[in-house]
Design a protein around this motif. Structure first.
Motif, short mmCIF file in Angstrom:
data_model
loop_
_atom_site.label_atom_id
_atom_site.label_comp_id
_atom_site.label_asym_id
_atom_site.label_seq_id
_atom_site.Cartn_x
_atom_site.Cartn_y
_atom_site.Cartn_z
N ALA A 182 35.03 -122.90 -93.61
CA ALA A 182 34.08 -121.87 -94.05
C ALA A 182 34.16 -120.62 -93.21
O ALA A 182 33.55 -119.60 -93.54
CB ALA A 182 32.66 -122.44 -94.02
N GLU A 183 34.93 -120.69 -92.12
CA GLU A 183 35.07 -119.58 -91.18
C GLU A 183 33.70 -119.14 -90.63
O GLU A 183 33.40 -117.96 -90.51
CB GLU A 183 35.80 -118.39 -91.82
CG GLU A 183 37.22 -118.70 -92.23
CD GLU A 183 38.00 -117.48 -92.72
OE1 GLU A 183 37.53 -116.33 -92.51
OE2 GLU A 183 39.07 -117.66 -93.33
N THR A 184 32.91 -120.15 -90.30
CA THR A 184 31.60 -119.87 -89.70
C THR A 184 31.66 -119.99 -88.20
O THR A 184 30.64 -119.78 -87.52
CB THR A 184 30.54 -120.85 -90.24
OG1 THR A 184 30.94 -122.20 -89.96
CG2 THR A 184 30.35 -120.67 -91.74
N SER A 244 30.54 -121.14 -97.40
CA SER A 244 31.69 -120.45 -96.83
C SER A 244 31.45 -118.95 -96.76
O SER A 244 30.70 -118.37 -97.55
CB SER A 244 32.93 -120.73 -97.68
OG SER A 244 34.06 -120.05 -97.15
N THR A 255 38.99 -120.71 -98.70
CA THR A 255 38.23 -121.81 -98.12
C THR A 255 38.98 -123.13 -98.26
O THR A 255 39.10 -123.90 -97.29
CB THR A 255 36.85 -121.93 -98.81
OG1 THR A 255 36.14 -120.70 -98.66
CG2 THR A 255 36.04 -123.07 -98.22
N VAL A 294 35.16 -128.77 -102.39
CA VAL A 294 35.04 -127.31 -102.30
C VAL A 294 34.70 -126.82 -103.70
O VAL A 294 35.41 -127.12 -104.67
CB VAL A 294 36.34 -126.66 -101.80
CG1 VAL A 294 36.18 -125.15 -101.72
CG2 VAL A 294 36.73 -127.23 -100.43
#
Length: 327
Positions: free
Chosen positions: A324-326, A204, A211, A278
């Motif tokens: 994960a904001e990828t 993440s 997350t 997580v």
């Protein structure tokens, strides 16, 4: 000329021979009938013969009882054990019916004992992906099977063979399930997998709480998914005076996809619903980990359902990357 006495004697002899022949014919017919019935019985037995599960890394029991009694016995035993907490119960067949699909009686129960499970995660947090413990019950042609992941499987997948609680877990599971179904345990032929086999992980770009919140929101935003249960392994460890880095698991499912898999191979219900872990490692980095559906296909020897496997894999990858904001 034949006298009357000789005549009746001759009649008596003929009658005697007639009845002997008649009795022999009746006996022969009876033997043929019995042989035919025996053959029919053999054929009927052959028709209802059920193959046991063959998935990698499982222990199974052929229950002496029906589905309702088998499941109720285990649930009662778990409730009576003060060290164990039932986390969730799930009726796969009812979920299938909710989307107008048919599935033979199939139920799973999740339960845990932090005193035994936490040491595994202290050694390798990824073990939280297969915790809490779970037992699947399913019925096929009247035969009820109960199964769970073996400790040999867990030891090989997470590299925790030296953890002292592993034999206790093995003994507890065998005793609880064996007593519930009045049967002996059988291990499938293949028990071991490579370390971290079938585990996909995404690192993440944000902190642990964000997350997990992102993941939960992404699941809730998908109308095809339902959250089944959430478990805070770190909080459970603290409840028994043990330490564990931030580690949470969330379970969720889509009956429209999962049911098709179980219709093909009953045992795959042991790895459903889907789970995502997580966790924060020793460096502070946060990861999202989950089972690769292709690994589950191999584990349970699923020969079909390519479309469903692809859809599940895509959905899991999307959820992980979103959390994960990828992306």
């Amino acid at each position: 000329m034949l006298s009357a006495a000789h005549f009746f004697k001759l009649i008596s002899i003929l009658e005697s021979k007639f009845y002997i022949i008649l009795k022999m014919n009746l006996l022969f017919a009876f033997l043929i009938l019995m042989t035919s019935c025996s053959d029919d019985d053999d054929n009927n037995n052959a028709e209802i013969s059920v193959d046991p599960p063959t998935a990698t890394g499982i222990v199974y029991f052929e229950s002496a009882f029906n589905m309702q009694i088998s499941y109720a016995n285990l649930k009662s035993a778990l409730e009576d054990n003060e060290n164990i907490s039932i986390v969730q119960e799930l009726d796969h067949s009812q979920n299938a019916a909710s989307v107008d699909m048919d599935l033979a009686p199939t139920q799973i129960i999740f339960f845990g004992n932090p005193n035994l499970g936490t040491p595994l995660m202290q050694e390798n947090q990824l073990a939280g992906l297969d915790l809490p413990q779970k037992v699947l019950f399913y019925e096929e042609e009247g035969q009820v099977f109960a199964l769970y992941n073996s400790t040999e499987y867990l030891a090989s997948r997470y590299g925790v063979a030296d953890i002292i609680t592993l034999p206790q877990i093995s003994e507890a599971l065998s005793n609880l399930v064996g007593t519930a179904v009045d049967a002996s345990a059988t291990e499938t032929t293949s028990q071991l997998v490579d370390e971290h086999a079938g585990i996909e992980s995404v690192e993440s770009t944000t902190d642990f709480d964000s997350t997990y919140s992102n993941l939960r929101s992404a699941i809730e935003a998908n109308e095809n998914l339902s959250i089944v249960a959430e478990l805070d392994h770190q909080a459970n460890a603290a409840s028994v005076g043990m330490e564990l880095r931030p580690t949470k698991v969330i379970m969720f499912g889509n009956p429209n996809l999962g049911t098709h898999l179980m219709q093909s191979v009953n045992s795959i219900g042991l790895d459903l619903p889907q789970k995502m872990l997580v966790w924060e490692d020793e460096t502070g980095a946060v990861h999202i980990s989950y089972n690769n559906p292709e690994f589950l296909r191999v584990k349970h020897q699923l020969q079909a359902n390519d479309e469903e496997i692809t859809q599940i894999a895509t959905a899991l990858e999307t959820l992980a990357n979103t959390a994960a904001e990828t992306e």
